[in-house]
Design a protein around this motif. Sequence first.
Motif, PDB file in Angstrom:
ATOM      1  N   GLY A   1      45.059  -7.032-133.546  1.00  0.00           N
ATOM      2  CA  GLY A   1      46.251  -6.734-133.040  1.00  0.00           C
ATOM      3  C   GLY A   1      47.285  -6.289-134.120  1.00  0.00           C
ATOM      4  O   GLY A   1      47.140  -6.377-135.343  1.00  0.00           O
ATOM      5  N   ILE A   2      48.732  -5.999-133.821  1.00  0.00           N
ATOM      6  CA  ILE A   2      49.661  -5.588-134.532  1.00  0.00           C
ATOM      7  C   ILE A   2      50.226  -6.655-135.446  1.00  0.00           C
ATOM      8  O   ILE A   2      50.127  -6.695-136.846  1.00  0.00           O
ATOM      9  N   ALA A   3      50.788  -7.463-134.869  1.00  0.00           N
ATOM     10  CA  ALA A   3      51.489  -8.632-135.477  1.00  0.00           C
ATOM     11  C   ALA A   3      50.848  -9.273-136.633  1.00  0.00           C
ATOM     12  O   ALA A   3      51.119  -9.457-137.758  1.00  0.00           O
ATOM     13  N   GLU A   4      49.537  -9.619-136.307  1.00  0.00           N
ATOM     14  CA  GLU A   4      48.579 -10.416-137.353  1.00  0.00           C
ATOM     15  C   GLU A   4      48.230  -9.596-138.515  1.00  0.00           C
ATOM     16  O   GLU A   4      48.196 -10.192-139.703  1.00  0.00           O
ATOM     17  N   ASN A   5      48.215  -8.203-138.638  1.00  0.00           N
ATOM     18  CA  ASN A   5      47.773  -7.498-139.473  1.00  0.00           C
ATOM     19  C   ASN A   5      49.111  -7.255-140.419  1.00  0.00           C
ATOM     20  O   ASN A   5      48.879  -7.102-141.538  1.00  0.00           O
ATOM     21  N   ILE A   6      50.308  -7.046-139.794  1.00  0.00           N
ATOM     22  CA  ILE A   6      51.535  -6.916-140.460  1.00  0.00           C
ATOM     23  C   ILE A   6      51.635  -8.142-141.312  1.00  0.00           C
ATOM     24  O   ILE A   6      52.145  -8.280-142.388  1.00  0.00           O
ATOM     25  N   ILE A   7      51.500  -9.535-140.593  1.00  0.00           N
ATOM     26  CA  ILE A   7      51.668 -10.900-141.452  1.00  0.00           C
ATOM     27  C   ILE A   7      50.818 -10.912-142.817  1.00  0.00           C
ATOM     28  O   ILE A   7      51.249 -11.153-143.692  1.00  0.00           O
ATOM     29  N   VAL A   8      49.417 -10.332-142.507  1.00  0.00           N
ATOM     30  CA  VAL A   8      48.569 -10.646-143.783  1.00  0.00           C
ATOM     31  C   VAL A   8      48.619  -9.291-144.558  1.00  0.00           C
ATOM     32  O   VAL A   8      47.775  -9.226-145.651  1.00  0.00           O
ATOM     33  N   GLY A   9      49.503  -8.367-144.213  1.00  0.00           N
ATOM     34  CA  GLY A   9      49.661  -7.059-145.095  1.00  0.00           C
ATOM     35  C   GLY A   9      48.416  -6.151-144.825  1.00  0.00           C
ATOM     36  O   GLY A   9      48.146  -5.202-145.968  1.00  0.00           O
ATOM     37  N   LEU A  10      47.825  -5.901-143.766  1.00  0.00           N
ATOM     38  CA  LEU A  10      46.721  -5.007-143.526  1.00  0.00           C
ATOM     39  C   LEU A  10      47.341  -3.779-142.802  1.00  0.00           C
ATOM     40  O   LEU A  10      48.301  -4.057-141.927  1.00  0.00           O
ATOM     41  N   PRO A  11      46.702  -2.692-142.591  1.00  0.00           N
ATOM     42  CA  PRO A  11      46.975  -1.515-141.703  1.00  0.00           C
ATOM     43  C   PRO A  11      46.761  -1.880-140.344  1.00  0.00           C
ATOM     44  O   PRO A  11      45.893  -2.761-140.182  1.00  0.00           O
TER      45      PRO A  11
END
Length: 659
Positions: free
Chosen positions: A635-645
Amino acid sequence: LARRYPPEVIRNFYDKFSRIFADIITTKGMSVGLQEYEISQEIQDTIKETIKECIREGEQIVKKRNDKSLQLIPGRNFEESFEIYMMRITSEAKQKIESLILREKVEAMLKHPEYNSIVMIISGSRGGSINLVNISGLWGQTAVREGRPSRGYHNRVLSLEKENDVGVKARGFITQNFLKGMDAEEYFFHAIGGRQGEVDTGVSTKVSGYLYRRLANSLKDLFVDYDYTVRTSSGQIVQAFYGDDGVFPKNSLLGKPIDTLGIVQDIAQNKEKTTRAKLSVEALEEKFSNLRGNLPEKVWKELLEHIVEYGLNEDGSKEAIERAKDSYEKALVEPCEAVGIIAAQSLGEPGTQLTLRTKHYAGAAEVSVGSGIQRIEEIVDGRSKTRYASMTIYLNEELRKNKKKAEEFAKDIIEVKVQDIARVKEDFAKQIAEIELVDEWVSERNLNKEELIDKIKEAVKKGKAMKRGDKLIIQFADEKLPLLKIRNEVLKLMRKRLQGVPGIEKTIVVEEKGEFVIKTLGTNLKAIMKRPEVDPYRTTVNDIVEISKVLGIEASRTAIANELHRVLKENNIKVDMRHLLLIADMLTASGEIKGTVRTGVMRFKNSPFARAAFEETVKHLFDAALYGEREALRGIAENIIVGLPIKVGSGRVELVMKE
């Protein structure tokens, strides 16, 4: 323009148009003169006469109230009926004046196009006719929450009013306008209404901000896949076909998928492509069905109707169909589009414009329905109880044209309990309970005393019941019951339903589109739909959870979209129906209604990071660690948290192009 021409043309248009417009504003300005708001002597005289008539009518209603001869509104008590009548006459007076002023100002605008503010109001770009009336005509009735101002000094609102004066002027009817100014009394009443507006604005801002956050967190993972389904980050299908027609709102024509009329009109200008011999829609459908392609049924029918209307020949018809198909394909949503967050923004942004007030039917508080930010919150949170639960009951052919029969049925369905029509006196020493009917309460509901006494007597399960006129004496001495049990038996008896439909508290009969319809306070869809007097196919309720239980999840999905659309429309806010349908589909995707709260949609997200990013962070991370959950980073939030696109929009495309 954007639908017909490439971006370069639009950019060029905006660039040149903005320069021209800036020059016009610089040279001409946007001035407003007082002469724009002056009204003719004839209308001024009419306003004075209308106000006098309104005050006279008010005095008549007050007189009827004082001598107890006022006719009750079905389902309302004496004071409520009085307030509704008073609100009606003030509302009708203002509406009459509004229509007169608006008609005169339209004529003035045609003669004087330099009247900037009038042009602005009548064209609909800003403001409304209500602003015109407040400046030129009269302010009208001050409204506080559910009706006229009533709280203030003892037996009056303002200290300068006479005690027990409940007339038109004493309860906030302002007869002056902003051009002439108000007297001290009217200014106070105006301030009462203004204060409510200020409080609403302050509270509404924080409510709409949190509402948007909940919507965004629930919907942000939704995207359009290559098969035009709308899916969550984990691949669950939320919508089988985006917006029910696949068209992206930005590419639509005011909500319509394509401009079928414009296409046909354009081709009809070429006389070689028209013919006098008109074919039927059915004949055209049979002839060109192989050319239809992916055009939706509604668009296809509409296109054929326009072809028949403008008499296109075979070549013209083929060209129209081809152009319609081309327009439709261009209007389709782009795969990978982040439609979820756009839908959340489309409802979140106008949230600040919504008020905390309630909407009234027939210009008064007969039956209030939720309107504004509170109602939006109720719907998207999937609350099990609606604050202003109400039904619109459509009647069968016999009753819908007969007001008397409709009112009789409206009275018949109101739930009446013993406690609604009687008082109880208890003598625990003698173990006796005395139930006495209250004349005023019985007459308000137009009930028969004898029948009521008999019904109450039948309801007595323990103890010996004896009739004494309008009273029922219940003797418990022979039963040898403890006092607590006697008390519980009496309370149980007072809650006993004597007639009506459970849950229906109040009703009113209103006329809509040439037929009589019943509006209710309180709901019971299942019981009402079983009544032979009711049209079950059109009767509706505003309680979404009740619709889900009685009619199923598909019906509640439609109801959610329609209710959101109604609330926004009442506040003059336009939001594309495709956004509202997506919100409705997200709330009902699991087969039951799940709100945008922490116990709803968010609780069932697969990602522990997504759940933790919303609310109760420590709890979700601790539980995920305890149960050994895996984070798939979809999803969106989890990728932002770990710094991925993020994996929506261009972030979903995995194709790499080499030079």
